[in-house]
Motif scaffolding. Structure first.
Motif, PDB file in Angstrom:
ATOM      1  N   HIS A   1      -1.827  13.589  -4.785  1.00 40.89           N
ATOM      2  CA  HIS A   1      -3.093  13.896  -4.103  1.00 40.89           C
ATOM      3  C   HIS A   1      -3.008  15.103  -3.183  1.00 40.89           C
ATOM      4  O   HIS A   1      -4.029  15.523  -2.632  1.00 40.89           O
ATOM      5  CB  HIS A   1      -3.523  12.661  -3.302  1.00 40.89           C
ATOM      6  CG  HIS A   1      -4.959  12.622  -2.904  1.00 40.89           C
ATOM      7  ND1 HIS A   1      -6.001  12.799  -3.798  1.00 40.89           N
ATOM      8  CD2 HIS A   1      -5.546  12.411  -1.690  1.00 40.89           C
ATOM      9  CE1 HIS A   1      -7.149  12.699  -3.156  1.00 40.89           C
ATOM     10  NE2 HIS A   1      -6.906  12.474  -1.889  1.00 40.89           N
TER      11      HIS A   1
ATOM     12  N   TYR B   1       7.143  11.440   4.433  1.00 39.26           N
ATOM     13  CA  TYR B   1       6.074  12.425   4.521  1.00 39.26           C
ATOM     14  C   TYR B   1       6.487  13.620   5.375  1.00 39.26           C
ATOM     15  O   TYR B   1       7.153  13.449   6.398  1.00 39.26           O
ATOM     16  CB  TYR B   1       4.830  11.810   5.167  1.00 39.26           C
ATOM     17  CG  TYR B   1       4.155  10.729   4.351  1.00 39.26           C
ATOM     18  CD1 TYR B   1       3.964  10.870   2.985  1.00 39.26           C
ATOM     19  CD2 TYR B   1       3.668   9.588   4.973  1.00 39.26           C
ATOM     20  CE1 TYR B   1       3.323   9.887   2.243  1.00 39.26           C
ATOM     21  CE2 TYR B   1       3.018   8.600   4.244  1.00 39.26           C
ATOM     22  CZ  TYR B   1       2.854   8.752   2.877  1.00 39.26           C
ATOM     23  OH  TYR B   1       2.232   7.776   2.169  1.00 39.26           O
TER      24      TYR B   1
ATOM     25  N   GLU C   1      -4.348  10.165  -7.210  1.00 39.90           N
ATOM     26  CA  GLU C   1      -5.256   9.021  -7.141  1.00 39.90           C
ATOM     27  C   GLU C   1      -6.676   9.441  -7.518  1.00 39.90           C
ATOM     28  O   GLU C   1      -7.486   8.587  -7.914  1.00 39.90           O
ATOM     29  CB  GLU C   1      -5.236   8.399  -5.751  1.00 39.90           C
ATOM     30  CG  GLU C   1      -5.661   9.340  -4.636  1.00 39.90           C
ATOM     31  CD  GLU C   1      -5.672   8.657  -3.282  1.00 39.90           C
ATOM     32  OE1 GLU C   1      -5.718   7.411  -3.242  1.00 39.90           O
ATOM     33  OE2 GLU C   1      -5.646   9.365  -2.258  1.00 39.90           O
TER      34      GLU C   1
ATOM     35  N   HIS D   1       0.895   8.136  -5.605  1.00 39.35           N
ATOM     36  CA  HIS D   1      -0.388   8.765  -5.924  1.00 39.35           C
ATOM     37  C   HIS D   1      -1.052   9.509  -4.770  1.00 39.35           C
ATOM     38  O   HIS D   1      -2.104  10.118  -4.969  1.00 39.35           O
ATOM     39  CB  HIS D   1      -1.350   7.706  -6.471  1.00 39.35           C
ATOM     40  CG  HIS D   1      -0.831   7.002  -7.684  1.00 39.35           C
ATOM     41  ND1 HIS D   1      -0.549   7.676  -8.857  1.00 39.35           N
ATOM     42  CD2 HIS D   1      -0.496   5.699  -7.897  1.00 39.35           C
ATOM     43  CE1 HIS D   1      -0.098   6.813  -9.752  1.00 39.35           C
ATOM     44  NE2 HIS D   1      -0.045   5.617  -9.200  1.00 39.35           N
ATOM     45  N   VAL D   2      -0.480   9.473  -3.574  1.00 38.51           N
ATOM     46  CA  VAL D   2      -1.065  10.196  -2.433  1.00 38.51           C
ATOM     47  C   VAL D   2      -0.186  11.386  -2.052  1.00 38.51           C
ATOM     48  O   VAL D   2      -0.645  12.521  -2.022  1.00 38.51           O
ATOM     49  CB  VAL D   2      -1.283   9.257  -1.233  1.00 38.51           C
ATOM     50  CG1 VAL D   2      -1.833  10.046  -0.029  1.00 38.51           C
ATOM     51  CG2 VAL D   2      -2.268   8.144  -1.608  1.00 38.51           C
ATOM     52  N   CYS D   3       1.086  11.126  -1.765  1.00 42.46           N
ATOM     53  CA  CYS D   3       2.031  12.218  -1.500  1.00 42.46           C
ATOM     54  C   CYS D   3       3.393  11.792  -1.978  1.00 42.46           C
ATOM     55  O   CYS D   3       3.962  10.805  -1.477  1.00 42.46           O
ATOM     56  CB  CYS D   3       2.068  12.577  -0.015  1.00 42.46           C
ATOM     57  SG  CYS D   3       3.181  13.953   0.368  1.00 42.46           S
TER      58      CYS D   3
ATOM     59  N   TYR E   1       0.875   4.688  -2.300  1.00 37.89           N
ATOM     60  CA  TYR E   1       0.748   6.011  -1.686  1.00 37.89           C
ATOM     61  C   TYR E   1       1.890   6.937  -2.113  1.00 37.89           C
ATOM     62  O   TYR E   1       1.674   8.133  -2.330  1.00 37.89           O
ATOM     63  CB  TYR E   1       0.730   5.888  -0.165  1.00 37.89           C
ATOM     64  CG  TYR E   1      -0.604   5.489   0.433  1.00 37.89           C
ATOM     65  CD1 TYR E   1      -1.520   4.729  -0.286  1.00 37.89           C
ATOM     66  CD2 TYR E   1      -0.949   5.869   1.717  1.00 37.89           C
ATOM     67  CE1 TYR E   1      -2.735   4.358   0.261  1.00 37.89           C
ATOM     68  CE2 TYR E   1      -2.165   5.508   2.284  1.00 37.89           C
ATOM     69  CZ  TYR E   1      -3.048   4.748   1.554  1.00 37.89           C
ATOM     70  OH  TYR E   1      -4.252   4.399   2.096  1.00 37.89           O
TER      71      TYR E   1
ATOM     72  N   THR F   1       0.833  -1.205   0.000  1.00 35.95           N
ATOM     73  CA  THR F   1       0.000   0.000   0.000  1.00 35.95           C
ATOM     74  C   THR F   1       0.868   1.255   0.000  1.00 35.95           C
ATOM     75  O   THR F   1       0.582   2.233  -0.693  1.00 35.95           O
ATOM     76  CB  THR F   1      -0.922  -0.001   1.235  1.00 35.95           C
ATOM     77  OG1 THR F   1      -1.805  -1.124   1.172  1.00 35.95           O
ATOM     78  CG2 THR F   1      -1.746   1.277   1.311  1.00 35.95           C
ATOM     79  N   ASP F   2       1.941   1.224   0.774  1.00 33.76           N
ATOM     80  CA  ASP F   2       2.833   2.385   0.862  1.00 33.76           C
ATOM     81  C   ASP F   2       3.451   2.725  -0.495  1.00 33.76           C
ATOM     82  O   ASP F   2       3.718   3.899  -0.789  1.00 33.76           O
ATOM     83  CB  ASP F   2       3.932   2.133   1.892  1.00 33.76           C
ATOM     84  CG  ASP F   2       3.422   2.173   3.322  1.00 33.76           C
ATOM     85  OD1 ASP F   2       2.329   2.711   3.537  1.00 33.76           O
ATOM     86  OD2 ASP F   2       4.125   1.653   4.216  1.00 33.76           O
TER      87      ASP F   2
ATOM     88  N   ASN G   1      -7.914   1.206   3.089  1.00 37.28           N
ATOM     89  CA  ASN G   1      -6.976   2.134   2.457  1.00 37.28           C
ATOM     90  C   ASN G   1      -7.684   2.899   1.344  1.00 37.28           C
ATOM     91  O   ASN G   1      -8.903   2.770   1.152  1.00 37.28           O
ATOM     92  CB  ASN G   1      -5.738   1.403   1.926  1.00 37.28           C
ATOM     93  CG  ASN G   1      -6.095   0.307   0.942  1.00 37.28           C
ATOM     94  OD1 ASN G   1      -6.878   0.512   0.014  1.00 37.28           O
ATOM     95  ND2 ASN G   1      -5.542  -0.876   1.145  1.00 37.28           N
ATOM     96  N   GLU G   2      -6.901   3.686   0.590  1.00 36.60           N
ATOM     97  CA  GLU G   2      -7.470   4.591  -0.394  1.00 36.60           C
ATOM     98  C   GLU G   2      -8.072   3.893  -1.614  1.00 36.60           C
ATOM     99  O   GLU G   2      -8.919   4.469  -2.297  1.00 36.60           O
ATOM    100  CB  GLU G   2      -6.390   5.570  -0.876  1.00 36.60           C
ATOM    101  CG  GLU G   2      -5.900   6.529   0.191  1.00 36.60           C
ATOM    102  CD  GLU G   2      -6.964   7.531   0.573  1.00 36.60           C
ATOM    103  OE1 GLU G   2      -7.092   8.564  -0.098  1.00 36.60           O
ATOM    104  OE2 GLU G   2      -7.697   7.259   1.550  1.00 36.60           O
TER     105      GLU G   2
ATOM    106  N   PHE H   1      -1.651  10.656   9.363  1.00 33.71           N
ATOM    107  CA  PHE H   1      -1.616   9.196   9.244  1.00 33.71           C
ATOM    108  C   PHE H   1      -1.500   8.530  10.617  1.00 33.71           C
ATOM    109  O   PHE H   1      -2.128   7.493  10.870  1.00 33.71           O
ATOM    110  CB  PHE H   1      -0.472   8.768   8.338  1.00 33.71           C
ATOM    111  CG  PHE H   1      -0.784   8.886   6.878  1.00 33.71           C
ATOM    112  CD1 PHE H   1      -1.829   8.171   6.307  1.00 33.71           C
ATOM    113  CD2 PHE H   1      -0.041   9.721   6.054  1.00 33.71           C
ATOM    114  CE1 PHE H   1      -2.123   8.276   4.956  1.00 33.71           C
ATOM    115  CE2 PHE H   1      -0.336   9.828   4.701  1.00 33.71           C
ATOM    116  CZ  PHE H   1      -1.383   9.100   4.145  1.00 33.71           C
TER     117      PHE H   1
END
Length: 304
Positions: A275, A191, A249, A184-186, A181, A177-178, A216-217, A199
């Motif tokens: 995102h 982070y 995303e 497509h998330v950051c 992310y 998942t990471d 998750n997303e 988070f």
């Protein structure tokens, strides 16, 4: 130094934490920022406080169930509804005394909530900013499936295997998942601190996120899985700005209905963001948003 103040807005038996950066009495159009999730906190969208440097008041808040607001871990999934969070927003606007004149920025789920708010045509809403938000969850999931297909084969296989087995808390699944992310998330890795705080808070209390979204997303199995606002978008009667990142995303397809069906709308894509353009291209994002808000304050042009 821009002044800030914090407080709590009552909503039923719960309390909504908020922070006002700037002076609500300045005369400039105040901006209310609705965070995503459902189940995030205000921390990762904290950068929008930059807009207060020009005299505009910016209101952040943690939606109930999250952050510094009342937590309700015991509530079942059917408690957490769009209408519940719309009522919370309306209570906050009234508590702050700005229900008669304000702009609303919603990021991700916050933009979905913002669209739901705007289609009801509240009298005081002057403008709407929809940032990185789908117009329907089926379109969101379809877009996420395409993005997943672009992951390395072994990553996609890990995701599929654990989703089919119901073991989405397995460390291998979390690691896969990471990878999604980070694309497509950051795209800023590691982070930034404010993103990590959100988070961490979600990990501490995932009640709302798991109930409405899922683990998750991109594996959406919660109560929002069939949500759509598409057929109601023509009811939005205020100017709107729709934002997304080129690597978002929130894919072009799931954002397009906003651009097609809101009468007074403009869009902007941030080339180097996913995102979170407000984090990934912070200064440029603030410039675009402030330009839109300033336009809402300008008197209409008149002919000779």
């Amino acid at each position: 130094m821009v002044e800030t103040r914090e407080g709590f807005s009552p909503y039923g038996e719960s309390r909504t934490w908020y922070r006002v950066t700037g002076d609500l009495g300045s005369g400039r159009l105040p901006l209310v920022v609705a965070h995503g999730g459902p189940g995030c906190t205000h921390d990762y969208v904290d950068s929008f406080k930059d807009l207060a440097a020009g005299g505009r008041a910016v209101v952040h808040y943690d939606q109930i169930g999250n952050g510094r607001s009342t937590h309700l871990r015991e509530k079942s999934p059917d408690f957490w509804t769009v209408n519940f969070f719309l009522g919370e927003m309306e209570a906050l606007l009234a508590h702050l005394g700005i229900a008669g004149r304000y702009a609303l920025l919603g990021q991700s789920w916050g933009g979905m909530l913002g669209a739901e708010h705007a289609v009801r045509q509240p009298a005081g809403l002057r403008g709407l900013i929809i940032a990185n938000s789908p117009a329907s969850m089926p379109l969101w999931v379809a877009g996420a499936s395409k993005l997943r297909a672009e992951l390395p084969a072994e990553v996609e296989e890990t995701l599929d295997r654990h989703e089919n087995a119901g073991t989405t808390d397995h460390p291998d699944y979390v690691a896969a998942t990471d990878i999604f992310y980070a694309r497509h998330v950051c795209r800023i890795q590691p982070y930034p601190a404010e993103v990590q705080r959100t988070f961490d808070a979600m990990a501490d209390d995932p009640t709302v996120y798991h109930a409405m979204n899922g683990p998750n997303e991109f594996h959406v199995i919660g109560t929002l899985k069939d949500w759509s606002v598409i057929d109601r978008l023509p009811q939005i009667a205020v100017p709107a700005l729709v934002l997304r990142g080129a690597h978002d995303e929130a894919t072009e397809e799931c954002v397009q209905p906003y651009l097609d069906m809101i009468a007074d709308v403009r869009g902007h894509v941030f080339a180097d963001s996913s995102h979170m353009p407000h984090v990934e291209e912070r200064a440029d994002c603030m410039r675009v948003v402030e330009g839109f808000l300033s336009g809402l304050e300008s008197p209409p042009a008149t002919g000779d």
